[in-house]
Design a protein around this motif. Structure first.
Motif, PDB file in Angstrom:
ATOM      1  N   LYS A 186       1.059  -0.636   0.013  1.00 33.47           N
ATOM      2  CA  LYS A 186      -0.052   0.339   0.068  1.00 33.47           C
ATOM      3  C   LYS A 186       0.765   1.018  -0.537  1.00 33.47           C
ATOM      4  N   ALA A 187       1.538   0.886   1.133  1.00 33.19           N
ATOM      5  CA  ALA A 187       2.706   1.933   0.799  1.00 33.19           C
ATOM      6  C   ALA A 187       3.283   2.358  -0.336  1.00 33.19           C
ATOM      7  N   LYS A 188       4.317   1.358  -1.075  1.00 37.58           N
ATOM      8  CA  LYS A 188       4.183   1.336  -2.391  1.00 37.58           C
ATOM      9  C   LYS A 188       3.879   1.843  -3.313  1.00 37.58           C
ATOM     10  N   GLU A 189       2.898   1.764  -3.195  1.00 37.38           N
ATOM     11  CA  GLU A 189       1.372   2.294  -3.881  1.00 37.38           C
ATOM     12  C   GLU A 189       1.434   3.887  -3.981  1.00 37.38           C
ATOM     13  N   ARG A 190       2.009   4.598  -3.488  1.00 36.57           N
ATOM     14  CA  ARG A 190       2.210   6.089  -2.719  1.00 36.57           C
ATOM     15  C   ARG A 190       3.338   6.492  -2.962  1.00 36.57           C
ATOM     16  N   GLY A 191       4.502   5.806  -3.629  1.00 34.08           N
ATOM     17  CA  GLY A 191       5.914   5.738  -4.082  1.00 34.08           C
ATOM     18  C   GLY A 191       6.841   6.080  -3.120  1.00 34.08           C
ATOM     19  N   MET A 192       6.965   5.114  -1.416  1.00 34.14           N
ATOM     20  CA  MET A 192       7.805   4.400  -0.776  1.00 34.14           C
ATOM     21  C   MET A 192       8.464   3.343  -1.584  1.00 34.14           C
ATOM     22  N   CYS A 193      10.092   3.463  -1.261  1.00 36.33           N
ATOM     23  CA  CYS A 193      10.715   2.434  -2.067  1.00 36.33           C
ATOM     24  C   CYS A 193      10.987   1.808  -0.353  1.00 36.33           C
ATOM     25  N   ILE A 194      10.296   0.967  -0.399  1.00 38.64           N
ATOM     26  CA  ILE A 194       9.936  -0.800  -0.039  1.00 38.64           C
ATOM     27  C   ILE A 194      10.598  -2.177  -0.427  1.00 38.64           C
ATOM     28  N   PRO A 195      11.744  -2.596  -0.072  1.00 39.87           N
ATOM     29  CA  PRO A 195      12.294  -3.514  -0.715  1.00 39.87           C
ATOM     30  C   PRO A 195      11.320  -4.893   0.029  1.00 39.87           C
ATOM     31  N   ILE A 196      11.331  -5.961  -0.316  1.00 39.55           N
ATOM     32  CA  ILE A 196      11.043  -6.838   0.791  1.00 39.55           C
ATOM     33  C   ILE A 196      11.371  -8.135   0.263  1.00 39.55           C
ATOM     34  N   ILE A 197      12.335  -8.866   1.571  1.00 41.23           N
ATOM     35  CA  ILE A 197      12.638  -9.466   1.259  1.00 41.23           C
ATOM     36  C   ILE A 197      12.134 -10.599   2.065  1.00 41.23           C
ATOM     37  N   ARG A 198      12.322 -11.929   1.312  1.00 47.06           N
ATOM     38  CA  ARG A 198      11.666 -13.254   1.487  1.00 47.06           C
ATOM     39  C   ARG A 198      12.761 -13.839   2.002  1.00 47.06           C
ATOM     40  N   PRO A 199      13.792 -13.976   3.237  1.00 42.88           N
ATOM     41  CA  PRO A 199      14.921 -15.134   3.516  1.00 42.88           C
ATOM     42  C   PRO A 199      14.150 -16.517   3.863  1.00 42.88           C
ATOM     43  N   LYS A 200      14.821 -17.449   3.453  1.00 44.47           N
ATOM     44  CA  LYS A 200      14.524 -19.278   4.177  1.00 44.47           C
ATOM     45  C   LYS A 200      15.141 -18.892   5.689  1.00 44.47           C
ATOM     46  N   SER A 201      14.441 -19.921   6.115  1.00 41.90           N
ATOM     47  CA  SER A 201      15.280 -20.088   7.200  1.00 41.90           C
ATOM     48  C   SER A 201      16.777 -19.957   7.515  1.00 41.90           C
ATOM     49  N   PHE A 202      16.721 -18.646   9.007  1.00 44.99           N
ATOM     50  CA  PHE A 202      18.317 -18.730   8.950  1.00 44.99           C
ATOM     51  C   PHE A 202      19.786 -18.952   9.779  1.00 44.99           C
ATOM     52  N   ILE A 203      20.525 -19.339   9.593  1.00 41.39           N
ATOM     53  CA  ILE A 203      21.587 -19.530  10.808  1.00 41.39           C
ATOM     54  C   ILE A 203      22.486 -19.220  10.522  1.00 41.39           C
TER      55      ILE A 203
END
Length: 345
Positions: free
Chosen positions: A147-164
């Motif tokens: 929603k915020a990205k549509e308003r012009g914000m830069c929001i990278p979304i990262i989907r990580p696997k289980s991290f250790i």
């Protein structure tokens, strides 16, 4: 630049803070948990607060350039805590970042948004079907970001696997504890499924690329995971081999074990929740081609490398956490009745 790290006291938070300190950035940590890292306590600004509290959040946005949102309520929390933290907290943070003209808001999501898919590898544009409150909440949190990205914000979304990696305990502490105590280690099913992990250092590298690269490039969604991984049996065996006691990974029959773990979970006698025991015997890996191509992401650690590195950290720091209790990734989860199963392996 000046960074705000939410969940700075957590496993990812502290690794990211150390990573950024090495690169001479100014850092503010926001977390309701105590920041108990004496080695860097004097190098950053520490604010104790709750991301669900708008007053707490508004206090921290003083000349912040970049937000990295790592704070989340994990699956062992109540559904109410998960949704209020992961969804409401994200919305409050995004709105505050937008109001204060933050350059970038990097949101750490999860591959739990894909649920239990019917194909592999999983791509960023695959259907989102979260399993349980955590998976569902992570999807809704991403929606707040979009929603915020549509308003012009830069929001990278990262989907990580289980991290250790360093500071990671949680469910992985069971494997390390059994390896240390010269025990074989059981897995659900034959262990021939491929289950991708991720070293936290590689995750920090991916996050930093979303800081450095051009806004038009990074304002997207990226899967992040190890490039090299084999099967559960082979990858976990690497830890037992490293321990040096000649122990082996033991396969257990899938259906009766899952039924048993369901009962133990309901009786609160086991730390293993549905997402863990119902996916442990399934393939689980994502495509990282997009991150490789767009972010030039090149993972440094394989599954085996990451597990061994984490195990050695566990051995080196055993005295500092062996009496700690809780349900975060930074403490070893209580094994409950499963600690008695160790006697038979």
């Amino acid at each position: 630049m000046k960074f705000l790290i939410t969940g700075g006291s957590g496993f990812l938070g502290i690794n990211l803070i150390r990573y950024l300190i090495e690169r001479n950035h100014e850092i503010v940590s926001l977390d309701f948990a105590e920041f108990d890292y004496p080695d860097i306590k004097d190098k950053i600004e520490i604010i104790k607060g709750d991301i669900r509290d708008q007053t707490d959040v508004e206090k921290v946005f003083n000349d912040i350039d970049i937000v990295v949102h790592t704070a989340a309520a994990l699956p062992l929390y109540t559904p109410e805590e998960i949704f209020s933290t992961d969804v409401d907290g994200t919305r409050i943070l995004v709105e505050a970042a937008e109001k204060n003209n933050v350059k970038r808001f990097i949101h750490i999501s999860s591959t739990a948004v894909y649920g239990i898919p019917d194909h592999h590898p999983i791509y960023e544009d695959d259907e989102l079907i979260g399993v349980g409150p955590y998976g569902e909440a992570k999807i809704k949190a991403e929606e707040e970001c979009l929603k915020a990205k549509e308003r012009g914000m830069c929001i990278p979304i990262i989907r990580p696997k289980s991290f250790i990696g360093p500071e990671r305990l949680g469910v992985f502490a069971m494997l390390y504890d059994w390896a240390k105590d010269k025990k074989n280690f059981p897995v659900i099913g034959k262990g021939n499924n491929r289950y991708q992990l991720l070293d936290v250092e590689d995750l920090c590298d991916a996050i930093y690329r979303c800081v450095e690269f051009d806004e038009k490039v990074v304002n997207d969604t990226f899967n992040i995971g190890a490039k090299e991984f084999t099967t559960i049996k082979e990858d976990y065996q690497a830890v037992l081999d490293y321990a040096g006691y000649g122990k082996r990974i033991i396969s257990l029959p899938e259906k009766p074990i899952i039924i048993s773990l369901k009962i133990l979970e309901k009786l609160k006698l086991s730390p293993l929740y549905k997402w863990i025991y119902e996916t442990a015997s399934k393939d689980s890996f994502v495509s990282i081609e997009k991150a490789e191509k767009i972010l030039n992401f090149t993972p440094k650690y394989s599954n085996k490398d990451a597990l061994i590195r984490n195990y050695q950290w566990y051995l080196d720091n055993l005295d500092s956490f062996k009496k700690q209790k809780g349900i975060s990734h930074r403490v070893p989860w209580s094994q409950g009745i499963l600690k008695f199963a160790k006697l038979f392996f």
